[in-house]
Design a protein around this motif. Structure first.
Motif, short mmCIF file in Angstrom:
data_model
loop_
_atom_site.label_atom_id
_atom_site.label_comp_id
_atom_site.label_asym_id
_atom_site.label_seq_id
_atom_site.Cartn_x
_atom_site.Cartn_y
_atom_site.Cartn_z
N UNK A 34 0.86 -1.18 0.00
CA UNK A 34 0.00 0.00 0.00
C UNK A 34 0.89 1.23 0.00
N UNK A 35 0.33 2.32 -0.48
CA UNK A 35 1.06 3.57 -0.51
C UNK A 35 0.41 4.62 0.38
N UNK A 36 -0.64 4.22 1.09
CA UNK A 36 -1.32 5.11 2.03
C UNK A 36 -1.80 4.30 3.21
N UNK A 37 -1.21 4.57 4.38
CA UNK A 37 -1.60 3.84 5.59
C UNK A 37 -2.91 4.36 6.17
N UNK A 38 -3.39 5.52 5.66
CA UNK A 38 -4.58 6.20 6.18
C UNK A 38 -4.37 6.71 7.61
N UNK A 39 -3.10 6.88 8.01
CA UNK A 39 -2.79 7.42 9.33
C UNK A 39 -1.92 8.66 9.14
N UNK A 40 -2.49 9.82 9.45
CA UNK A 40 -1.79 11.08 9.20
C UNK A 40 -0.41 11.14 9.87
N UNK A 41 -0.27 10.50 11.02
CA UNK A 41 1.01 10.56 11.74
C UNK A 41 2.14 9.86 10.98
N UNK A 42 1.77 9.00 10.01
CA UNK A 42 2.78 8.28 9.22
C UNK A 42 3.29 9.11 8.04
N UNK A 43 2.62 10.22 7.76
CA UNK A 43 2.91 10.95 6.52
C UNK A 43 4.14 11.84 6.69
N UNK A 44 5.29 11.28 6.34
CA UNK A 44 6.54 12.04 6.43
C UNK A 44 7.29 11.91 5.11
#
Length: 411
Positions: free
Chosen positions: A154-164
């Motif tokens: 996947x390319x999106x965990x759907x968890x904003x805290x992972x977005x770095x």
């Protein structure tokens, strides 16, 4: 296995491989001539080869038998793949590897490789390439789409805290180790592997697949990839003091050029504004949101103008609409801040900032949670169509009005 020789399809297939393996077609021509002749080619020889390659890519000239060996070597594909435009291949051995499976269009072979006990799919091969690298190189969108749709990657965990560095990209494929706890109970412990590391640290992989999805008119995949966004929006842009995203560093010209040549449906998606939320909450408990447009919409508009795209008029009108909405909201927020006594005199000017990198504009009320941060749009190209030029002029006027906002315009 039999197949029809289609020069147009072969040309498009070769074009894609060269685009992914080499910085430019001209670089490929130089390396081709070096490989064939054993010495550094002249400028004239490179130009002649570039002209011939251009005809091959367009399908107006067939690839010659003498080319096959060198094309196969440089592009890491078999003769069969070239002549079938990637639709079939003959593996050189029966052993499953990243290289062979990435060429396969057989679902059962993919699953067998994923389920193989020692999980070779997680490792790069002797050339440092993962199965994703090869699938991208071979243009095997079927395999890439299967891995995403079946949630193997996947390319999106759907968890904003992972977005770095990415949108929390990862894989469910794990090499399982067992760890014994003090009470004699064994637990499964996932291992860290190169495929996981590459997914988690390289947003370039997502951009490659965005290009494929645009080519295949696959809106569903683009939405899964958050194709209009970059991860930095989530950990930088929501701070109205603005540690601004470095849009320029993420710019991928090849990806945007694929988007520029896509269908109206895909272009409509990329020219729509979208919202991102941040961690600041209002009194009603809702999260503050910010509206953005595709970070490279200005470059996209330039390409649409150059291509004389049938979607150009709509794209310009949507961009003008976003700029105008930004202008109206910015004026309202500044007036409210001044009226509330938060920004005395012309102090509000110190709270309005504009960043050339990404065309970011932001304003904050220092004593409230209100503010705006967004990107606006302009274009550097002109059209032969006078009506289109009027829209271009209107767009750039709205851009400059925001960029050089004055006190007279606020009052």
């Amino acid at each position: 296995m039999s197949y029809q020789i289609d020069n147009r399809k072969i040309g498009a297939y070769i074009s894609g491989l060269i685009e992914r393996e080499f910085e430019s077609a001209r670089q490929f021509c130089r390396v081709y001539l070096q490989t064939r002749d054993g010495n550094e080619p002249t400028t004239e020889a490179i130009q002649n080869m570039a002209n011939r390659l251009s005809q091959i890519k367009k399908g107006t000239k067939a690839i010659q038998f003498e080319d096959l060996l060198i094309f196969s070597e440089l592009l890491h594909v078999s003769f069969e793949q070239i002549l079938s435009a990637g639709e079939c291949s003959e593996p050189k051995n029966n052993r499953m590897t990243n290289y062979t499976i990435a060429q396969s269009h057989n679902k059962s072979e993919w699953i067998a490789y994923i389920e193989e006990e020692h999980k070779p799919i997680l490792n790069p091969d002797e050339y440092g390439k993962t199965i994703l690298d090869y699938a991208i190189m071979f243009g095997n969108y079927d395999l890439l789409k299967f891995l995403v749709n079946e949630k193997y990657i996947w390319f999106d965990s759907r968890k904003d805290n992972d977005y770095i560095m990415t949108f929390g990209a990862g894989t469910s494929i794990q090499r399982i180790k067992f760890e014994e706890r003090d009470n004699g109970v064994f637990i499964r412990k996932p291992d860290m592997d190169d495929l996981q590391y590459k997914l988690a640290t390289e947003d370039q992989l997502r951009m490659y697949i965005i290009s494929f999805a645009a080519d295949y008119d696959d809106l569903s995949m683009l939405e899964k990839l958050r194709a209009r966004e970059i991860p930095e929006l989530y950990y930088k842009a929501h701070y109205l003091s603005c540690s601004c995203p470095d849009f320029d560093a993420h710019y991928n010209k090849k990806m945007v050029s694929h988007i520029a040549k896509s269908s109206n449906k895909i272009l409509d998606y990329f020219t729509d504004p979208f919202e991102i939320r941040d961690r600041i909450r209002y009194k009603d408990g809702s999260n503050r949101k910010h509206t953005f447009v595709f970070p490279y919409i200005s470059q996209l508009l330039d390409m649409l103008i150059e291509n004389n795209s049938p979607f150009l008029k709509t794209a310009l009108e949507k961009a003008i609409g976003h700029n105008e909405n930004t202008w109206k909201k910015l004026k309202v927020l500044i007036k409210e801040s001044v009226n509330n006594g938060c920004c005395y005199g012309d102090y509000w000017k110190k709270e309005v900032d504009f960043h050339e990198n990404g065309n970011i504009v932001h304003f904050r009320d220092t004593f409230a949670v209100t503010g705006i941060i967004t990107n606006i749009t302009m274009t550097t190209k002109k059209s032969a169509d006078s009506k289109i030029n009027e829209l271009i002029h209107e767009l750039n006027d709205s851009y400059n009005r925001i960029k050089h906002i004055t006190e007279e315009e606020i009052v």
